[in-house]
Design an enzyme around this catalytic site. Structure first.
Site, PDB file in Angstrom:
ATOM      1  N   CYS A  80       4.737  31.548  23.077  1.00  0.00           N
ATOM      2  CA  CYS A  80       5.368  30.692  24.062  1.00  0.00           C
ATOM      3  C   CYS A  80       5.632  31.562  25.512  1.00  0.00           C
ATOM      4  CB  CYS A  80       6.592  30.025  23.779  1.00  0.00           C
ATOM      5  SG  CYS A  80       7.208  28.874  24.826  1.00  0.00           S
ATOM      6  N   HIS A 168       5.003  26.973  19.071  1.00  0.00           N
ATOM      7  CA  HIS A 168       5.988  27.948  18.343  1.00  0.00           C
ATOM      8  C   HIS A 168       5.819  27.997  16.757  1.00  0.00           C
ATOM      9  CE1 HIS A 168       8.881  28.576  21.331  1.00  0.00           C
ATOM     10  NE2 HIS A 168       8.541  27.509  21.885  1.00  0.00           N
ATOM     11  N   GLU A 170       7.265  29.394  14.513  1.00  0.00           N
ATOM     12  CA  GLU A 170       8.313  29.611  13.619  1.00  0.00           C
ATOM     13  C   GLU A 170       9.269  28.321  13.178  1.00  0.00           C
ATOM     14  OE1 GLU A 170       7.790  30.364  16.890  1.00  0.00           O
ATOM     15  OE2 GLU A 170       9.735  30.300  18.243  1.00  0.00           O
TER      16      GLU A 170
END
Ligand code: XMP
Length: 511
Positions: A80, A168, A170
Site C-alpha cells: 500500500c 493489503h 494482511e
C-alpha cells in the site's frame, strides 16, 4: 537468537500489527520497527516488508526514509503506502486518485509470475484502502497485476527481489493474502519457517541459561497467563534460582489466591505466597476515586514486592511477563519524526530503588503465541485459557469506596457468574467476564419484606485485544438462572443487571 528474521518497517498503518501476526502464523519470526529507525544490524534480517500508512507520499518529506541499504539488497515486499513510497523513491510517480479506492477488488494478471502468484488464481479478491495511486512505475518497474480501478496494483522491479502491492494482503478480506505472503517470504525471500513454539522454548531456555548463569531472579506472579508462562521458561532455564512471589492484594477472585498458589506449586515453581490483603485494604479505606485507587494499589504492591525481594540474598534480576504489544514502538498518526511509544504499566516499571536488571522472556510474543508456548510446555489449559484480569482486581469493579464487606459480596457474585459460564461451556467463548458492584441500593421484595440492597452488573465481552469489544449475547436462560442464583445466595444483593454496552464508547471495566 539467530533466525531468518523479517523486518517490518512501520509507516503507521492500523494494519501493521496484523502483518506481523500473519508472518508469525507462517512460523516466521518478524519484528516491527518505525520507518525512521531502521535497525543498524540489517544483516540479521533476511527480508523486509514496508507497511501501509494513513499518510500520503506527496506530503512534506516526513515519511521518506532512505531505502538504499535495503532496495535491491534484500528481498522486499512493499504494501500500500509502501508500494507508493517505493515508486516515489525509485523514480516513479504517485498522484491523488480520481476515485476512492476502498474495499473489495479483484486481481487481473498482466504478468502472472509463477512464484509470486502461486496458488492464487486470477480474479482473487483483494482489499484496498488508499486515496493516492501509482501513476508511473519506478525505473525497472514491471507491472504484474491490475484491478478494475487500479492499474498498478502489483509490480516488481526487474532484476531484484523487490515486489510491491497496492492492496493489503494482511487483512482477512484479501482471500489469498496469506498465500501471497507465504509465496513472497518462502519462495522468493527464502525465509525458513522454523519459528515454532517448541523452537522458541528451546532457544529461549538456552539464551536464558547463558544470560543468567547462576544469578538469582525474582518474578512477580499474578495468576495470569503471561507471568505464568514467563515463570515456566525461567524455571526450565535456572530452576531453584527463580524466586516467584505471588501477592494476595485482597482484591482477587474468590479462593483465587489459594487455588492458583496450589497450582503453581504443582508446576514445581519455587513460589512464595504473600498475603498482604490487610495492607492493601487498609491503604484503600476511604478512597473512592478510580485513579487514586489504582495508584494506591500500585504503590502498595511495589512496597510489598520490594520487602519480599530484599529477603532473597544477592538477587540480581527482575523477570517480567511483558509481551510484544506492550513494547512495540509505533509511529505517530501524523508520521512526524518524533515516534510515539505506547506506554504500558509493565514497561520500564522498575522503581529506582530496586536496582535490578530486567529480563523479559516473552517480549517478542503476541498473547496467542504466549498461550501456544505455554501449551508446548504442557501447562494446564485452564491456566492458559484464563480471562484477562486487571492488576487492581476487584477494586475497579467496586464503584466508589471499598470495604471488606463489599469485596466479599462481589467475590461471591463473581464466583457464581464465572462458575456458571464454565458449567454452560460459555467461558471459552467469552474474552473477559466479571461482575461489578454498583454504588446504589434499590428497593426489592423478598418474602413479604421490603428490602433495600445492592445492585450488581454482569459484564461479558468478546474482543481480541481489549482495544475494542462488544457485549456477548449470552442465552436468556443462562442470565435468568445466574441472576436467580445470585439473588438467592448472596446476602445483600437484590438486583442484577446485564451490561449491553460496546467499547467504544464504553470501556470494559466500569472504572
Ligand atoms: P478498559 O476498561 O480500558 O479495559 O476497556 C481494557 C482491558 O484492560 C484491563 N484493565 C487494566 N489492567 N490495570 C490492568 O492491569 C488496570 O488499571 C486496568 N484497567 C483496565 C481490563 O480488565 C481489560 O482487559
Amino acid at each position: 537468537m539467530q533466525h531468518n528474521k523479517v523486518l517490518i518497517l512501520d509507516f503507521g498503518s492500523q494494519y501493521t500489527q496484523l502483518i506481523a501476526r500473519r508472518v508469525r502464523e507462517l512460523n516466521i519470526y518478524c519484528e516491527i520497527h518505525p520507518f525512521n529507525k531502521i535497525p543498524t544490524d540489517l544483516d540479521s534480517y533476511k527480508s523486509v516488508i514496508l507497511s501501509g500508512s494513513p499518510n500520503s507520499v506527496r506530503g512534506e518529506d516526513v515519511l521518506h526514509p532512505d531505502l538504499s541499504e535495503i532496495r535491491g539488497k534484500k528481498p522486499m515486499l512493499a504494501v500500500c503506502y509502501g508500494a507508493q513510497y517505493l515508486a516515489h523513491f525509485s523514480g516513479g510517480e504517485v498522484a491523488e486518485s480520481n476515485t476512492r479506492e476502498y474495499g473489495r477488488a479483484n486481481l487481473a494478471y498482466v504478468k502472472p509470475e509463477e512464484d509470486f502468484f502461486e496458488n492464487i488464481h486470477e480474479g482473487s479478491q483483494v482489499w484496498m484502502s488508499h486515496s493516492d495511486t501509482i501513476k508511473k512505475l519506478p525505473e525497472g518497474g514491471v507491472l504484474l497485476a491490475s484491478t478494475g480501478d487500479v492499474e498498478n496494483a502489483a509490480y516488481r522491479i526487474e532484476g531484484e527481489d523487490t515486489y510491491a502491492i497496492q492492496f493489503h494482503p494482511e487483512v482477512y478480506h484479501s482471500t489469498d493474502g496469506h498465500q501471497l505472503l507465504q509465496n513472497f517470504l518462502v519462495k522468493i525471500a527464502k525465509v525458513n519457517q522454523d519459528w515454532t513454539p517448541n523452537a522458541f522454548v528451546e532457544e529461549t531456555v538456552e539464551d536464558l541459561k547463558e544470560k543468567l548463569g547462576n544469578d538469582k531472579v525474582v518474578l512477580g506472579l499474578s495468576g495470569g497467563v503471561d507471568s505464568s508462562v514467563a515463570a515456566m521458561l525461567l524455571h526450565k532455564a535456572i530452576g531453584e534460582n527463580l524466586y516467584c512471589i505471588f501477592v494476595n492484594n485482597g482484591l482477587l477472585r474468590k479462593n483465587e489466591f489459594e487455588d492458583v498458589l496450589h497450582q503453581y506449586e504443582g508446576m514445581g515453581l519455587n513460589v512464595k505466597g504473600v498475603d498482604a490483603s490487610a495492607r492493601f485494604l487498609d491503604a484503600l479505606a476511604g478512597k473512592s476515586d478510580p485513579e487514586e485507587k489504582r495508584k494506591t494499589i500500585g504503590r502498595v504492591f511495589i512496597e510489598v514486592f520490594d520487602d519480599e525481594a530484599h529477603l532473597i540474598q544477592d538477587v540480581k534480576w527482575l523477570a517480567q511477563g511483558t509481551i510484544y504489544p506492550d513494547v512495540i514502538e509505533s509511529v505517530s498518526a501524523t508520521g512526524g519524526p518524533s515516534a510515539t511509544i505506547k506506554s504500558h504499566h509493565n514497561v520500564g516499571g522498575l522503581p529506582d530503588f530496586m536496582k535490578l536488571k530486567v529480563v523479559e522472556p516473552l517480549k517478542a510474543l503476541f498473547k496467542d503465541e504466549v498461550r501456544r508456548v505455554g501449551a508446548s510446555m504442557n501447562m494446564d489449559s485452564q491456566l492458559l485459557g484464563r480471562h484477562p484480569f486487571p492488576g487492581p482486581g476487584l477494586a475497579i469493579r467496586i464503584l466508589g469506596d471499598l470495604t471488606r464487606e463489599k469485596v466479599r459480596i462481589l467475590q461471591e457474585v463473581d464466583a457464581i457468574f464465572i462458575n456458571n459460564l464454565r458449567s454452560w461451556n460459555l467461558y471459552d467463548k467469552v474474552w473477559q467476564a466479571g461482575a461489578i458492584l454498583l454504588p446504589v441500593n434499590s428497593v426489592g421484595v423478598m418474602g413479604d419484606e421490603r428490602t433495600y440492597e445492592k445492585c450488581v452488573a454482569l459484564r461479558a465481552v468478546e474482543s481480541t485485544d481489549g482495544m475494542t469489544a462488544d457485549w456477548v449475547n449470552l442465552p436468556y436462560e443462562f442470565l435468568q438462572k445466574t441472576s436467580n442464583e445470585i439473588i438467592n445466595k448472596v446476602k445483600g444483593v437484590n438486583r442484577v443487571v446485564y451490561d449491553i454496552s460496546s467499547k467504544p464508547p464504553a470501556t470494559i471495566e466500569w472504572e
